[in-house]
Design a protein around this motif. Structure first.
Motif: not given
Length: 892
Positions: A639-640, A582-583, A576-580
């Motif tokens: 970035d695919k 974010d690698k 939930n913390e990570l954004k779409d």
């Protein structure tokens, strides 16, 4: 008339050069805008070359900077320079290559090679003759400057120089360079060797014609006083060892003696180049013979101590590694320390007879100090010892064991640490010979896990992981339990490097131990979850990997409420913390994919948000790719990897949840997205799409079936073995679709059958692809025997040999039913290769009763048809084991 600058314009350019050396970012921005404006004036580049070559009153850094800005302009738009400007620049470069300042000479050299690499070697015919001519100058600066430029051109354009496009200038250049090996200046000698070295690996004809002179000249320079010269000599010999070993063999004894000395050179760069020699030598068939034969003291016994000595950390390493800092877990990671991660797309494979995976994948984990990811003497020595251990196996140990004892128990930590590294480096090659010593060594290494020096603790983690296979083969209470207990403590170490080494080592242990870990799951999960709250950025990524590997290793044993309760909340919190964009999502998605597959229905409470987000990631990436295709100047290429990782996690969900995934699929547009992904230009995207298609076919065919008419032609086109993994996954998906479609597969057989038969008959096709192809051909024949059976003779032999090593399982079962049905339709197709069929049948340990009956009927039918005598003759060709099995199971 020569071009002359306008005084006001010159002052403007100089001001700009001064400003661009300012550290202030606002000033930098103004400089960039100003540069853009000035580049509108065609003669701006004349000002830049003028400052570089003529304005001796200015300081060197400013002049050099002017040249570097010009170099960038040449790189970006040399094609649009007006001819007088281009000519002025070229003429100024050649006239000033002998500038008194070495910085200015080097800058002009860079400028020359940049112009040359813009396709200008052909358009600047006087360049090479003039530079070669300048080598004859009495003036040192001119000679050095010309050589510097030539060395850069040789590095950038070696192939072109050896081609007909330029009338083969090397025929003149190489003999010319060789003359300079004897020059009185070390810098010039060094340039000359470096120039010739560029042409060794491509075996340039002009060099091959002069190879003996070259080698002779190299030997003459062997004991040169200048380290740069010695380094280039070593580099040349290492490359010659690879491409012209025939020329070195007569001198091999003296070369080896020389390299033994150079590997101990007091200049570390020379020692490193020389150490590469042993790495390269170990790959040559003559390695064993030249290092271990015909001498009272084989070179091997001199080499081993030298390599071992090179494996100690140097003082500078310890400073760079902050070897004196014991606790740093609270210090956040700097972003550039975090290596980009590459996601390995999903490839569908079958279970084999031999349970244990071969160790080839973990070959790249050699030596763990990746903060010094620069190649250095320690790493090179360790790698050389590793490859030599693989060549000499147990024969290496007599030279090594006496040394090892002294190292492993040494009071100085640096020496002890190098001993532990040695032990890890030889693990793969000398495993058999080490077994007698392991019962006392492993407890000693486990003790080193609590050493007071962090660098000793971290190397002990790595070395123990190299012996994990042996540890797991012993009774668990002997070594596995103490090792696991100590490694888990190290995962919570106060030092980040130790945390990282322990996490990686634990992942290796998990792969080896598999379900042996089940009794300790609660304790393992407590540790891994505790680490979640403790780790900085970089190690979190490795922790995900350790959790994913744990799930892969213990499988459904993880599906217990108490374990799920421990593991899932922290994972979902991170999710939930990570954004779409974010690698860090990559390793987390990979980890969740393993967890979902292991937990199966236990993952249900968490699946909805995870599923939705994956679909969103795919959708966003496709939309961005579409915008980029239509307006490349306005949008960035996506970035695919985000889409690939999301597709793979969806596969994990489909595999883990099975039929439960149906409602999620029903409420989303995944089938439409999948249709686009299957046609993506990037192979990895297609690879993951076909894996997901196969998993959805198994889990909820009701949603796949309406799309089959659109999907099958795309699958057919992707049966192209040029892209092994794409082809493999497409093949597998077709097989799964067959099993769901049954006889309705009939209209699609011709779309895929010829490609499959062609692939199974191709030489050098990887095993995994052969196996999946055989399974799919069998399944096609199972659902449409009339359509496939006529081709039986074209694939039966490779079909049988591909599947004899696969364990009994569902896939093998359906494929063999298909073969039996096709033999029923076209018995003649199997006659010539019947012995292969017998062998494949005998590979079954316990087929289901009705499949066994099918085998029985075919074997006895064949025997009855040819008659008792002919059968006797025929079965004489069987290996004894095959004979026994067929007699025991089928009475033939």
């Amino acid at each position: 008339m020569d071009w002359q600058p306008d005084e006001q314009g010159l002052q403007q350019v100089l001001q700009l050069l001064k400003d661009s050396q300012s550290p202030n970012t606002a000033t930098q921005r103004i400089v960039q805008d100003k540069l853009k404006q000035l580049n509108q004036f065609p003669d701006f580049n004349n000002y830049l070359i003028f400052v570089l070559t003529r304005l001796k009153s200015e300081d060197e850094p400013t002049r050099s900077l002017s040249g570097l800005i010009l170099k960038n302009n040449v790189k970006a738009h040399y094609q649009s320079f007006p001819p007088p400007v281009a000519d002025f620049i070229k003429q100024e470069c050649l006239n000033n290559i002998g500038d008194a300042s070495s910085l200015i000479r080097a800058t002009i050299g860079i400028l020359i090679t940049t112009i040359a690499s813009k396709g200008e070697l052909q358009m600047w015919p006087e360049l090479l003759p003039q530079l070669c001519n300048l080598l004859n100058s009495e003036d040192y600066n001119t000679c050095e400057g010309a050589f510097g430029a030539l060395q850069k051109i040789c590095e950038d354009s070696s192939e072109l120089l050896d081609s007909d496009a330029l009338n083969r200038p090397l025929n003149i250049m190489i003999p010319k360079f060789l003359q300079f090996f004897k020059h009185c200046s070390p810098k010039i000698r060094s340039h000359a060797i470096a120039c010739v070295n560029q042409f060794i690996m491509d075996r340039a004809q002009a060099l091959m014609d002069n190879i003996d002179t070259f080698i002779e000249h190299l030997f003459a320079l062997a004991v040169d006083d200048d380290p740069e010269v010695r380094k280039n000599v070593c580099r040349a010999l290492v490359m010659l060892l690879e491409v012209r070993i025939d020329r070195l063999i007569p001198h091999m004894h003296s070369i080896i003696q020389y390299m033994l000395q150079r590997t101990q050179d007091h200049d570390e760069n020379v020692a490193l180049e020389a150490c590469e020699f042993w790495l390269t030598l170990a790959e040559q068939p003559i390695c064993k013979e030249v290092l271990a034969s015909h001498l009272v003291h084989p070179s091997l016994c001199r080499l081993i101590p030298i390599l071992v000595n090179g494996m100690k950390y140097s003082e500078i390493d310890i400073i760079l590694l902050k070897g004196d800092v014991e606790e740093d877990e609270a210090v956040p990671d700097s972003e550039q320390d975090i290596k980009p991660r590459f996601h390995k797309s999903r490839t569908v494979t079958l279970p084999h007879e031999a349970e244990r995976p071969d160790g080839s994948e973990d070959a790249e984990d050699d030596d763990d100090d990746d903060a010094l990811s620069d190649w250095n003497l320690r790493k090179c020595s360790a790698a050389a010892l590793d490859v030599l251990a693989n060549v000499f196996r147990e024969e290496l140990l007599p030279h090594l064991l006496p040394l090892l004892k002294g190292l492993l128990f040494h009071p100085e930590w640096v020496v002890k640490e190098s001993g532990i590294l040695v032990l890890g480096a030889i693990a793969e090659g000398c495993m058999q010979g080490m077994v007698p010593y392991l019962p006392e060594l492993i407890p000693h290494l486990i003790q080193c896990l609590s050493d007071k020096k962090a660098l000793v603790r971290s190397i002990a983690c790595w070395t123990l992981s190299r012996y994990a296979h042996w540890v797991v083969s012993q009774p668990p209470d002997m070594h596995l339990k103490p090792l696991m207990t100590e490694l888990l403590k190290r995962i919570l170490d106060g030092n980040k490097r130790v945390q990282e080494a322990a996490c990686s080592a634990f992942a290796t242990l998990e792969e080896e131990a598999c379900t042996e870990l089940v009794p300790y799951l609660s304790y393992i999960l407590d540790t891994l979850v505790f680490a979640f709250g403790k780790y900085q950025h970089k190690n979190l990524l490795i922790l995900y990997d350790a959790i994913g590997t744990l799930a892969d290793s213990v499988g459904h044993h993880l599906n217990q409420p108490e374990y799920i309760q421990k593991l899932m909340p922290p994972l979902i919190q991170k999710w939930n913390e990570l954004k779409d964009e974010d690698k860090d999502l990559f390793p987390l998605l990979e980890c969740l994919s393993s967890v979902a597959t292991a937990l199966q229905s236990g993952f249900l409470p968490y699946c909805e948000p995870v599923y939705q987000r994956c679909v969103t990631l795919v959708q966003k990436t496709l939309a961005q790719a579409m915008m980029y295709t239509q307006h490349p100047e306005q949008y960035e290429a996506p970035d695919k990897d985000f889409m690939i990782v999301a597709l793979d996690l969806l596969s994990g969900l489909a595999e883990g949840l099975g039929g439960h995934v149906e409602q999620l699929v029903a409420r989303s547009n995944i089938m439409t997205l999948l249709f686009q992904c299957m046609q993506d230009s990037m192979p990895e995207v297609r690879q993951s799409s076909f894996a997901l298609l196969g998993d959805l076919t198994k889990a909820c065919f009701i949603h796949v079936k309406p799309c089959i008419a659109e999907f099958m032609p795309i699958l057919g086109t992707n049966l192209n073995p040029e892209f092994i993994s794409v082809c493999n996954n497409a093949t597998w998906a077709i097989g799964e679709i067959c099993m769901q479609m049954g006889a309705e597969m009939q209209p699609y057989v011709q779309m895929v059958l010829n490609n499959l038969v062609e692939i199974i008959n191709r030489p050098n096709t990887p095993k995994t692809l052969l196996e999946n192809t055989a399974i799919t051909i069998g399944r096609l024949g199972y659902v449409c025997p009339q359509e496939v059976a006529p081709m039986l003779q074209q694939f039966i032999r490779p079909w049988c040999t591909s599947l004899r090593n696969i364990r009994d399982n569902e896939e093998k079962d359906s494929a063999f039913r298909g073969i039996c049905m096709m033999i029923g339709v076209n018995p003649g197709g199997v006659v010539q290769d019947f012995i292969f069929f017998c062998d494949a049948v005998a590979s079954w340990v316990s087929p289901k009763d009705d499949l066994r009956d099918m085998f029985y009927k075919i074997l006895h039918g064949f025997k009855d048809q040819v008659g008792e005598d002919n059968w006797q003759q025929f079965s004489e060709q069987f290996p004894p084991l095959l004979k026994e099995r067929l007699a025991a199971f089928y009475g033939v």
